[in-house]
Scaffold this active site. Structure first.
Site, mmCIF file in Angstrom:
data_model
loop_
_atom_site.group_PDB
_atom_site.id
_atom_site.type_symbol
_atom_site.label_atom_id
_atom_site.label_comp_id
_atom_site.label_asym_id
_atom_site.label_seq_id
_atom_site.Cartn_x
_atom_site.Cartn_y
_atom_site.Cartn_z
ATOM 1 C CB SER A 260 -1.265 -0.427 1.648
ATOM 2 O OG SER A 260 -0.385 -0.156 2.287
ATOM 3 C CE LYS A 261 -0.442 8.414 -0.621
ATOM 4 N NZ LYS A 261 0.081 8.632 -2.258
ATOM 5 N NE ARG A 262 0.553 0.125 5.975
ATOM 6 C CZ ARG A 262 0.886 -0.496 6.220
ATOM 7 N NH1 ARG A 262 1.639 -0.502 7.114
ATOM 8 N NH2 ARG A 262 -0.199 -1.443 5.813
ATOM 9 N N GLY A 264 5.350 3.121 -0.229
ATOM 10 C CA GLY A 264 6.003 3.655 -0.943
ATOM 11 C C GLY A 264 5.066 3.412 -2.354
#
Ligand code: GLU
Length: 493
Positions: A260-262, A264
């Site tokens: 996920s965005k977490r 990167g």
């Protein structure tokens, strides 16, 4: 391998992500390696999850990364036009085709109408969940007698069509990555094939299209592995030969959870905005799950194609590491022809008038320090800011005296006075300054520190001589003169 035809079949339910990009890439590599055809098919049968901008995003992302399809929607007018003879390549345009095949399945009794209401199915699911059972259809309509079915159909009762899955036995197929995979039929649900609104589900449309588009190998994400036995049953029921299957390992974040965005991870096209080069991202993504053997790390798309083999794809999940991708990008920035780099860099520079040549020189001066083109602004500020502003105290080399800065800048001015425009190349400047500093008995740091600040306004900057070469004699002379005035002020202070 003969007549290889593979497809990347995204659903336009969101932007193309890293996982999708890798699936597309592996399909592309497999096709090109075997002289085959790479097809783009848009699986938009789930109207409720349709995101209008996603088709444009998928198309643009694949194009930017150079994964150009041989058949599929025409990028110029994707909804209306196709490239290739097996189209349309957008499933919502093929509704009638699926219905024909459903009739065939019904005639063969391989499928049956299901009249269960959403309410009934919901409460069934809840009951199963409370009893800790896997949610699945209980087969109520499977047992209806033909005359009952007929009368409900005649009266227009709303219904779906379900696949009649054998209740016992098992189903085995060979996955090109995982080897033999077996599913017990008892664990396979009677999958809905056609929804009550007449739209096919993913399973039906996917199988019908793979067959009609002559797909030889299905290369897709691991999450589809449990669907494969259902698909094979459909092929059997329709008396079609199934394609070969390869299920790619998952891509996880560094903490081994869903990417996920977490971690990167961004939509694939977002990396263009973030200053990545498509070549670098492709290179990095290719090594997620594919092991070319040896310790070589850099491959062009052509080299990837030549070396690609689906058998060398791992079964185990791979870990997306944004730092490693940045490192790969940095390596590309450092080694790519400056002229090829310049077009990618242009959007990150504020000076839109900058010539290709100047931009290329600027890039050479900073590329050892940056990992993404987004950082040009920071390391290239010496170039873009016409009047650099800095605290004059910075001119003093640490540990130094105020006089050292002044003496150094006077020394530099004297050297500069005797120079011509032609001398402003990195090697000439380096040679000259290093020799002059040496013969004067001074230390490099004493001179180059104030000079670096005079030119860049910063303690940390690209190489002093590289900056001098890029900016040219006039600007350098002027910046040194300004620094001299500032240093004189310091002395008085
Ligand atoms: N439409 C599916 C997806 O979005 C494709 C799965 C497949 O390739 O069969 O992933």
């Amino acid at each position: 391998m003969k007549n290889v035809r593979v497809r990347f079949a995204p659903s336009p339910t969101g932007f193309l992500h890293i996982g999708g990009l890798r699936t597309a890439l592996f399909n592309y590599l497999f096709a090109k390696k075997h002289g085959g055809t790479f097809i783009l098919r848009i699986e938009d049968t789930d109207a409720a999850r349709y995101v209008p901008e996603s088709l444009a995003n998928i198309i643009e992302a694949l194009q930017w990364y150079g994964l150009i399809w041989d058949e599929g929607p025409d990028p110029l007018d994707p909804f209306e036009k196709s490239i290739g003879d097996a189209g349309p390549y957008i499933q919502s345009k093929r509704k009638k085709i699926y219905q024909t095949h459903v009739s065939e399945l019904l005639e063969r009794s391989a499928a049956y109408p299901c009249f269960c209401t959403t309410e009934r199915l919901d409460s069934l699911r809840k009951k199963q969940a409370s009893e800790k059972q896997t949610p699945r259809y209980d087969g109520l309509c499977r047992a209806l007698n033909p005359s009952e079915v007929k009368s409900r159909l005649v009266s227009g009762t709303s219904h779906t069509i379900r696949l009649r899955v054998p209740t016992e036995g098992s189903l085995t197929f060979r996955d090109m990555i995982r080897g033999e995979v077996t599913f017990e039929c008892a664990t396979i649900d009677d999958q809905v094939l056609l929804k009550s609104d007449g739209f096919p589900t993913y399973h039906l449309a996917n199988v019908v299209d793979d067959h009609l588009m002559n797909i030889s190998h299905v290369i897709r994400a691991e999450e589809w592995l449990p669907s494969t036995p259902k698909h094979i049953l459909l092929y059997k029921a329709l008396e079609w030969t199934p394609p070969f299957f390869a299920h790619l390992p998952m891509i996880l974040g560094s903490d081994r959870t869903k990417l996920s965005k977490r971690h990167g991870a961004e939509p694939a096209l977002e990396y263009r905005q973030r200053g990545f080069l498509p070549q670098a991202v492709i290179n990095y993504i290719a090594l997620l799950g594919w092991n070319p053997g040896g310790d070589r790390e850099f491959f062009t798309l052509n080299q990837l194609t030549n070396g690609f083999s689906i058998e060398k794809v791992n079964k185990a999940p791979s870990i997306f590491d944004i730092q490693k991708m940045r490192w790969t990008n940095a390596s590309y920035l450092r080694t790519m022809e400056p002229n090829r780099l310049a077009p990618f860099a242009r959007k990150f520079v504020t000076d839109k008038e900058i010539s290709d040549e100047k931009l290329a020189n600027l890039l050479v001066s900073i590329r050892d320090r940056i990992e993404t083109l987004e950082e040009i602004g920071e390391w290239g500020s010496y170039f873009f800011q016409k009047d650099i502003a800095y605290d004059p105290a910075l001119l003093i080399p640490a540990p130094g005296t105020k006089e050292t800065a002044l003496v150094a800048l006077i020394f530099v001015s004297e050297v500069l006075e005797k120079m011509n425009d032609e001398d402003f190349t990195e090697p000439v400047l380096r040679d000259l300054f290093v020799n002059r500093i040496k013969s004067s008995g001074k230390k490099n740091g004493e001179i180059l520190w104030p000079l670096r600040v005079a030119i860049s306004g910063k303690k940390a900057s690209p190489d002093v001589f590289a900056m001098m070469a890029v900016l040219g004699r006039e600007v350098i002379t002027q910046r040194v003169a300004t620094a001299l005035i500032l240093a004189q002020g310091l002395k008085k202070a």
